[in-house]
Every structure is written in structure tokens, then in C-alpha cells.
Design a protein around this motif. Structure first.
Motif, PDB file in Angstrom:
ATOM      1  N   TYR A  98      50.298  24.880  22.803  1.00 33.49           N
ATOM      2  CA  TYR A  98      50.282  26.145  23.542  1.00 33.49           C
ATOM      3  C   TYR A  98      49.184  27.065  23.033  1.00 33.49           C
TER       4      TYR A  98
ATOM      5  N   GLY B  80      57.606  23.746  46.253  1.00 29.47           N
ATOM      6  CA  GLY B  80      56.701  24.062  47.343  1.00 29.47           C
ATOM      7  C   GLY B  80      56.452  25.532  47.556  1.00 29.47           C
TER       8      GLY B  80
ATOM      9  N   PHE C 133      53.287  21.586  35.119  1.00 25.93           N
ATOM     10  CA  PHE C 133      53.401  23.015  34.825  1.00 25.93           C
ATOM     11  C   PHE C 133      52.391  23.413  33.754  1.00 25.93           C
ATOM     12  N   GLU C 134      52.081  22.466  32.894  1.00 30.73           N
ATOM     13  CA  GLU C 134      51.087  22.704  31.848  1.00 30.73           C
ATOM     14  C   GLU C 134      50.072  21.572  31.922  1.00 30.73           C
TER      15      GLU C 134
ATOM     16  N   MET D  86      52.644  28.223  27.273  1.00 26.79           N
ATOM     17  CA  MET D  86      52.870  29.306  28.224  1.00 26.79           C
ATOM     18  C   MET D  86      51.707  30.288  28.159  1.00 26.79           C
TER      19      MET D  86
ATOM     20  N   GLN E 261      57.695  28.300  37.701  1.00 26.97           N
ATOM     21  CA  GLN E 261      57.209  26.914  37.689  1.00 26.97           C
ATOM     22  C   GLN E 261      58.137  26.001  38.476  1.00 26.97           C
TER      23      GLN E 261
ATOM     24  N   ILE F  78      50.979  21.194  41.078  1.00 28.38           N
ATOM     25  CA  ILE F  78      52.426  21.146  40.871  1.00 28.38           C
ATOM     26  C   ILE F  78      53.121  20.679  42.146  1.00 28.38           C
ATOM     27  N   LYS F  79      52.682  21.235  43.262  1.00 28.59           N
ATOM     28  CA  LYS F  79      53.310  20.947  44.541  1.00 28.59           C
ATOM     29  C   LYS F  79      53.137  19.475  44.927  1.00 28.59           C
TER      30      LYS F  79
ATOM     31  N   LYS G 149      57.364  19.403  31.227  1.00 25.23           N
ATOM     32  CA  LYS G 149      56.456  20.336  31.896  1.00 25.23           C
ATOM     33  C   LYS G 149      55.087  19.710  32.141  1.00 25.23           C
TER      34      LYS G 149
ATOM     35  N   ALA H 150      55.294  17.325  42.874  1.00 23.24           N
ATOM     36  CA  ALA H 150      56.713  17.489  43.187  1.00 23.24           C
ATOM     37  C   ALA H 150      57.173  16.499  44.249  1.00 23.24           C
TER      38      ALA H 150
ATOM     39  N   GLN I  36      57.709  26.613  42.115  1.00 25.08           N
ATOM     40  CA  GLN I  36      56.453  26.052  42.633  1.00 25.08           C
ATOM     41  C   GLN I  36      56.613  24.569  42.895  1.00 25.08           C
ATOM     42  N   ALA I  37      57.420  23.910  42.062  1.00 19.44           N
ATOM     43  CA  ALA I  37      57.648  22.484  42.260  1.00 19.44           C
ATOM     44  C   ALA I  37      58.429  22.234  43.546  1.00 19.44           C
TER      45      ALA I  37
ATOM     46  N   TYR J  18      62.091  18.113  39.328  1.00 19.16           N
ATOM     47  CA  TYR J  18      62.479  18.682  38.040  1.00 19.16           C
ATOM     48  C   TYR J  18      63.684  19.603  38.231  1.00 19.16           C
TER      49      TYR J  18
END
Lengths: 277, 569
Positions: B313, A186, B353-354, A1, A180, B373-374, B348, B377, A183-184, B382
Motif C-alpha cells: 500500500y 457495475g 480493486f488494487e 488504499m 469498490q 473492475i467492471k 482485492k 466482475a 463498482q464490481a 466478490y
């Protein structure tokens, strides 16, 4: 993070850290009053040197708090800018003399007196900011509530400050997770969209965040009540440290500084030191 | 016998905001030093009983009561929540929320602080109580530095400082991995021995609670007490199953084999179980009959491949190390391991995400590292653990449609897609309802629908059934199984061993950021070394099969699952 570098307690071993929260609070308050009251350049220079010395003693590095320092610098600049825009010759009236250096345009002149006024104003802020930041960076959050209570603030208020500190990291983490997941689906927050869309999108994150925070508040307040919070007008503190000799010295020093400050500042009946007359 | 500490007499309660009472005609006495388990499905009223005991009712949740309730000889509504806290200490389900102090020491001291106990005395008290629950070496720790089990110890210490006569635990196992849950039950038992306080546990995970003996079980349903009897007596009957509570697995297995369960067998604990030779024979016969029917499904084409994934991290610290595995089309896979083993981090990384430090993630042989990310997806969905963290629109239709609106799909097409998805998820009749009218399980469906609407190739779910009772658990899992049968590939992060065993043929086990095993679910729980390393818990089927002289516990477990899926559902 991603760690957001905002201001928080930085654990180090230093003289400043060793003082009790109460002492630091008293010093911080006295110091703020002292620098707010005075426009006396001589006093400000002394205070500035002293605050740099304290900063060195605290072993906090500039880069630890660079984000907040930067923010303070921006505000300071804006403040100076607006003071100048609204009254470019304020210093002239104040110091009752006028040494024109050059003129920018129309009423916007640059005088030595105005520059001197801006210098004083800036120094006042520069004196307070490091001490304020140190107070936060060197005081164990557990001591916040008890030190506020020890100078007469209701412990309920003190405790809400301390609870906020306790839950900020949790809420940050949650915000991160929610954003997060959104965002997934869209929702783009990266700034490519128009402002209106972006504002709409941030609601998609804020709504769940607010709802889950409300839930959290309910749990916390239940947990607190179940353990007797608010039963008595006073409470004792597990983490309140006794005042040591060094604490008394620093606390007395704070009072002395404030007294000297007031004395020097008002000796000649004016808050301003005037080198022009 | 001494006077009861807690005594309900023909007690009823109705929350102010509700149209009908939540509790009806409750008669229940709890005596000093007793250990009582209150079991029931969500909405059965078991948590409301807890709130009545600790005074949240009527002080935090007002309402209308009938009958009488005495706690420590006093009526709660004539006392105060503070006074009650001297008699009953409550450990809430959410140990994070209960952790008020900034360090362990401060948190334990919270109640004495409020009672104005002088500092010296307080420090001594905190030390003594911390020792009692073995957390005295962590007094300076902040909450985020502690594991779930340690937080529970702190919560427990925080209420034990009051020297209470009864300790109330509200779903103490809900957020813990299996081994930590077992440790919690042992801890509660130890505290009971050391302090002699009465213990009241509100929980629906029966088998886990019964790891240590309980005096009796109070079974609740629809606001009434259905049964209040010794554990063995209740387990011999069928009341549990009839009221939506899962009985211990070994008992279910015995019933499948045709064994009659009686109190004399000591059904309360698998290790104490006394089986007659003829009963063992029945189990063996059943096993032989089932064994031949175990079949394994063929895997489809490869969908996702993870290769040598590394991630941390912060610099120098590795959350995941050298993780490699592949998931095939149509699979349903569990990712298991203790809290903090790196399971969620893996999800993630897959969703983007990471960003991994090194290693690759391939979707149908295409490297995903350049995708946002988009973009990811579109093929990987998720679903977060808590639906309340995902739902951002007040209306169901809008929530499900959201991702499509964002992608700029034309309205006609959107309508068709949303309708189809809602049908798949059994939500079509509710399409015009507000989200707030739904139950937790239905909300979960809405979040799954809002992901499915993007037609991903694969869905990753984080703890899909956390905190759900057996009824809702079954509802959610059967739904997911249905999706899987329609061709969706499903990856689930879980520490629910039943879920893994019953629904996912394959499990990937994590511990300390490393992959320990990639094998069948039944194998995981029958391998004692693996179980220990990953902080899991072997199933009681393992112990049962051993007791019956079947030395293939893994196959026995597979038979059990196969039988359940075929015969029972």
C-alpha cells in the motif's frame, strides 16, 4: 488504499508542537480576531511576516498541507472576484480618492484604491490561514477536547469533535471498501456517466455507508455510556498538559498582539489605513 | 456461600419495539469469582441477558420486564447505567467501536476521566491496569496500530480500571483469528486469577472458550434457560446439539466412534480427557473402517492463475510478496491466515480493486491486467463480509437485479435471469419482500444472489460465516456447497478452522504477506509448524488421535470430515 491528503495532525518535533493545545487555541483565537478586525496595512504586513515565521518554526512543510492551501486559494480568489463584480469601486468610497488606471468595460474600472482594498482583504486571509492550519496540524487530536473544555466549552461538544476525528479514518476506509464492491457490480463513479446517473449511483454507496455508520454510532454511544460518559458536569483529562513557561509567554504574547492590533487600528478612529490622503 | 452479584428471579423482558417477550422466566444466580459461559444460538436471548446485566436494558433499550433482577444487590431500573458500571464491566463484541480514546492510554483512562479522577492518580491507575493485561508498552499507540488481540486487551483494561466485581464479555472471539482467540481466553483467565472478579462470557464458540476451565455453562434457547450446570455434565448429554450449539470436535468424533461420553472422562478439555482402553480401541476401529473410504476429487481445468504477485500500500512496504497459485474449475478453496496476513488484499488484487506492483493474474490463460473492475466482475464475483455493506436497494428484487440494470440488459432477459438466480439461492418466495424483513443469513444470500446474477466463473467470499452461530453457519455453508456442486468455483477468505476443514478440501495459508503452504485443509491443521507460523490452531482431533495411538492425525481428520459429510448430513 488511496490516502486522501486532507488536513490532519502531523507529528513533528517543534516549538509549536510542544505548546499545549490550550495555548495554541488561545493564540489562534486572538490571532483570528486581530486579523478580522483590522484593515490596517501596516499591522497586516507585520502579522503576515510573523505568521510566516511561525510556520517555519513549526517544521510543517508547505506540501504537507498543499491540498488545503490550494482550496483556501480558490476560495480567496472567488471572494475577491465577487467583491469586484458586485462593487468595482468600493475602494474609492472607502479611501475617498480615485486614481483611475484603466477601464475594462462599463462600470468595471480598475482604480488604485480598489486594488489596495483587495490587497488588504487578501492579506487578512493570508494571515489567518497558516495559523488556522497550524492549529490543526500541530495539535494532537487527543488534546482538542481538553483544550476546548479548558476555555469553557462543554466537554460533550469537545468530545464530539474529538470522536469525529477518531472515526473519520474508519469511515473513509469503509467508504472505500463499499465503493469498490459496488463498482464490481457495475456502478461507475468515474464520471463517464451523466450527472443524474452518477448521483443515483452514489446513493448505492451512501445508503450502506449511512446504515453502517448509524450502527457504529449505536455501538460507540453504548460503549461510552457503559463507561460513565456524561455522569458529571465536569470531567478530568488524561492528556491535559500543564502550562509551561513557554505556554504562558505565548499566551501573553497573543493578548499583547491583539491589544497592539486594536490600538494601532483604532488610534485614528478608522479600521482602514489610508495612504491616499 | 456469599450473596450472588447478579440474581435473576423469574425474570422476563420484552423490548418496546417487539410483539413478544425475548426472555421468559429466567432464574439465574452468579456468585463472586465464578466463571460462567452463556451459550446459545443468535436470537436465543443470550445477548439480551448481557444487556440486562450491564444496564443497557432498560437505559438504552427500554421495554417491559416481569420478575426481579438484582445486580450488586440493586435493581437496575432504580439505579443508573453509571452506577452499574462500577459493579459490572462490559467488553463489547466490537472492540473497534469500544475504542473511544485516540490512544491506548486515553482509552483506558476514559472511565476515570468521567469520574473526575485527578490526573496524577489517573496516570498511575492506567499504568497499573495496563500492566495487568500486558499492554503497558503501547500506551501511546493509536487504535489502527494495534492487532485485534491487542485491542481486546485495551477494552479489557478500560473496564478493569473501575475495579468491578464482574466482567461481562459479549462474544469476545467473534472477530479474532484462532490463535488470537485462544490468547484472549488465556487473558481472561489470567485477569480472573489476578482480580478475582466474576467472569461472564457470552459466546457460541464453545470449544474455543473451554480452552480454559469454566465453572458452568448456561445454555439458552428461545429466551429460556435450557440448562445451567457444570461443563462436564452438559457436555456428556446431547442438549448442546439439540439447541444448535456445536460441541467440541473431539467429542463429536468420540460419539461417531460409538464411545459413551460421561462426566468421569473429563470431557471439558481434550488434554484432560481420560479414555479407557476399550474406548481408544473403539476409536481405532472406527478409524480403520473409515480410512479405506477416503477419496479425493479430481481437479478440473485451470481457471485462475496467480503468478509472482507483489503488492504494497505504501512505498517500501510489502503487503504481499511473491504469491503464486492456481485454482481449478469446480474447486472450493480456503485462504487462511491471521488478521492482516494479506488475505483480503489478495482478493482485492484479483478483483482489480488494487493494482499489483508486479506479477500477473490470469483468468483462463488471459491476462487480466488491462481489465477494469467492471470487466473483471463479469468473471469474478466478490462478496463482502458484512451484507449490510453491500445492500443498497430496499427491495430484494431490485438489489439482485442491480448489476444487470447497470449493464443495460433488456428487461425480459433481466427478469428471466433474476428469477433463475433467486431460485438457485432459495429466495424466490421472497422475491417481492423488502430486504429489511430478512435475517442476517438471508441477507447474506441476497448479496450472493446479487453477485451470482452476473454469472461469474468464480466467487470470492470474505469471511462468509463471521459472527454466525452453528445453525446459521451450517445454513450458509450448505448453500455455498450446493453452489459449488452446481459448478461454481469458490474461493473463501476465512479464519474459521472448522469451515476450512469441513467444506474446503484445499487451503492456501498466508502469513505476513507470504504464502506458507498450498495443501489439504486437514494437513494444515495437523502440521504444528504451519499452525504456529500462520497463527492458526491445531484441531482437537489431532490431540485425540494421538491419545488413541493413531499416528496419522491428518488421515484421521480427513476420515472425520468424510464421515460427517456422508453419514450425518
Amino acid at each position: 488504499m488511496a490516502r486522501i491528503a486532507i488536513l490532519s495532525y502531523i507529528k513533528r518535533d517543534s516549538f509549536v508542537h510542544g505548546l499545549t493545545g490550550r495555548t495554541k487555541l488561545v493564540f489562534f483565537l486572538a490571532w483570528s480576531v486581530a486579523s478580522m478586525v483590522t484593515y490596517d496595512t501596516r499591522v497586516l504586513v507585520c502579522m503576515l511576516l510573523f505568521s510566516i515565521a511561525i510556520f517555519r518554526a513549526s517544521r510543517i512543510r508547505v506540501r504537507d498541507i498543499s491540498f488545503v492551501l490550494g482550496l483556501a486559494a480558490v476560495f480567496l480568489f472567488m471572494n475577491n472576484l465577487f467583491v469586484y463584480l458586485f462593487s468595482p469601486e468600493y475602494g474609492v468610497g472607502l479611501y475617498q480618492s480615485r486614481t483611475l488606471l484603466f477601464t475594462i468595460a462599463g462600470p468595471y474600472t480598475v482604480t488604485l484604491q480598489q486594488l489596495f482594498y483587495h490587497l488588504n482583504m487578501t492579506m487578512k486571509v493570508v494571515c489567518v490561514v497558516p495559523i488556522a492550519l497550524l492549529f490543526i496540524a500541530c495539535t494532537d487530536p487527543s488534546e482538542f477536547a481538553s483544550s476546548l473544555a479548558s476555555i469553557g466549552v462543554s466537554y460533550r461538544i469537545g468530545y464530539s469533535v474529538s470522536l469525529a476525528l477518531r472515526y473519520i479514518p474508519d469511515i473513509q476506509r469503509e467508504y472505500h471498501n463499499i465503493s469498490q464492491a459496488q463498482q464490481a457490480r457495475g456502478i461507475d463513479l468515474s464520471g463517464k456517466d451523466k450527472l443524474l446517473t452518477r448521483m443515483k449511483n452514489s446513493v448505492a454507496i451512501l445508503l450502506p455507508l449511512v446504515l453502517s455508520s448509524l450502527n457504529r454510532i449505536e455501538t460507540v454511544s453504548n460503549a461510552m455510556e457503559l463507561r460513565g460518559f456524561g455522569r458529571n458536569r465536569k470531567r478530568t483529562w488524561y492528556n491535559l498538559r500543564r502550562m509551561q513557561r513557554s505556554d504562558w509567554i505565548v499566551a501573553i504574547l497573543a493578548v499583547v498582539i491583539l491589544a497592539v492590533d486594536l490600538l494601532v487600528t483604532f488610534w485614528d478612529g478608522s479600521r482602514y489605513y489610508n495612504p491616499f490622503l | 456461600m456469599a450473596d450472588p452479584i447478579i440474581s435473576f428471579q423469574d425474570y422476563g423482558f420484552q423490548y418496546m419495539a417487539q410483539a413478544a417477550p425475548t426472555l421468559h422466566h429466567i432464574n439465574l444466580d452468579i456468585y463472586p469469582g465464578e466463571k460462567v459461559l452463556i451459550a446459545g444460538t443468535s436470537g436465543s436471548g443470550k445477548s439480551t441477558i448481557g444487556s440486562c446485566i450491564n444496564g443497557l436494558i432498560p437505559f438504552a433499550y427500554p421495554g417491559k420486564k416481569t420478575g426481579t433482577l438484582l445486580v450488586g444487590g440493586k435493581e437496575p431500573d432504580k439505579s443508573s447505567i453509571f452506577e452499574l458500571s462500577h459493579t459490572v464491566g462490559t467488553v463489547l463484541q466490537d472492540t473497534d467501536g469500544q475504542f473511544i480514546g485516540l490512544t491506548v492510554g486515553e482509552d483506558i483512562a476514559f472511565a476515570p476521566e468521567n469520574n473526575c479522577v485527578p490526573q496524577d492518580e489517573m496516570k498511575e491507575l492506567v499504568n497499573r491496569v495496563a500492566k495487568l493485561v500486558d499492554i503497558d508498552h503501547h500506551l501511546e499507540y493509536a487504535p489502527h496500530e494495534l492487532s485485534g488481540g491487542q485491542k481486546q486487551r485495551v477494552s479489557l483494561a478500560g473496564v478493569m480500571v473501575e475495579d468491578v466485581k464482574a466482567l461481562l464479555f459479549d462474544e469476545p472471539l467473534a472477530n479474532l483469528d484462532p490463535a488470537a482467540g485462544r490468547a484472549t481466553i488465556e487473558l481472561i483467565d489470567m485477569v480472573h486469577e489476578r482480580t478475582g472478579a466474576a467472569i461472564i462470557i457470552i459466546e457460541h464458540r464453545l470449544e474455543d472458550v473451554l480452552w480454559r476451565s469454566m465453572d458452568r455453562i448456561v445454555l439458552m434457547d428461545e429466551g429460556r434457560i435450557i440448562a445451567d450446570m457444570p461443563v462436564a455434565a452438559l457436555l456428556s448429554g446431547r442438549a448442546l446439539i439439540e439447541h444448535g450449539i456445536r460441541e467440541p470436535l473431539y467429542l463429536t468424533a468420540l460419539r461417531y466412534a460409538g464411545v459413551e461420553i460421561s462426566e468421569k472422562m473429563h470431557p471439558e478439555h481434550v488434554e484432560k480427557l481420560l479414555l479407557a482402553e476399550e474406548d481408544k480401541e473403539k476409536v481405532r476401529n472406527w478409524y480403520q473402517a473409515q480410512k479405506s473410504q477416503v477419496s479425493r476429487r479430481e481437479a478440473g481445468e485451470e481457471l485462475l492463475r496467480v503468478e509472482h504477485l507483489d503488492f504494497g500500500y505504501t512505498a517500501g512496504q510489502r503487503t504481499l510478496q511473491d504469491v503464486s497459485f492456481a485454482v481449478h474449475k469446480g474447486e472450493m478453496v480456503s485462504i487462511v491466515g491471521r488478521n492482516g496476513a494479506g488475505k483480503s488484499t489478495l482478493a482485492k488484487l484479483i478483483c482489480g480493486f488494487e493494482t499489483p506492483l508486479s506479477g500477473t493474474i490470469l483468468m483462463e490463460n488471459r491476462d487480466l491486467s488491462g481489465d477494469t473492475i467492471k470487466e473483471r466482475a463479469a468473471s469474478i464475483g466478490y462478496v463482502m463480509q458484512n451484507p449490510n455493506q453491500m445492500i443498497s436497494k430496499p427491495m430484494i428484487w431490485d438489489e439482485v437485479e442491480m448489476a444487470l440494470v447497470q449493464s443495460g440488459m433488456p428487461k425480459e432477459e433481466r427478469k428471466e435471469r433474476v428469477e433463475e438466480t433467486l431460485r438457485v439461492c432459495g429466495l424466490y418466495p421472497f422475491r417481492n419482500w423488502p430486504v429489511s424483513a430478512l435475517s442476517f443469513g438471508q441477507k447474506k444470500r441476497v448479496t450472493i444472489a446479487s453477485i451470482l446474477v452476473q454469472r461469474p466463473r468464480m466467487i470470492i467470499l470474505d469471511e462468509p460465516t463471521a459472527g454466525q452461530d452453528y445453525r446459521h453457519y451450517t445454513e450458509i455453508m450448505d448453500f455455498l456447497k450446493g453452489l459449488n456442486e452446481q459448478g461454481y468455483t469458490i474461493l473463501m477468505i476465512t479464519h474459521d478452522m472448522h469451515l476450512m476443514l469441513e467444506y474446503t478440501p484445499r487451503a492456501i495459508v498466508f502469513s505476513e504477506g507470504r504464502m506458507l503452504a498450498d495443501t489439504t485443509a486437514a494437513h494444515v491443521l495437523n502440521d504444528p509448524d504451519l499452525v504456529r507460523a500462520a497463527n492458526l490452531k491445531e484441531t482437537s482431533l489431532y490431540t485425540l488421535s494421538m491419545a488413541c495411538g493413531i499416528d496419522e492425525p491428518q488421515t484421521f481428520t480427513e476420515c472425520f470430515i468424510g464421515y460427517e459429510q456422508k453419514e450425518v448430513r
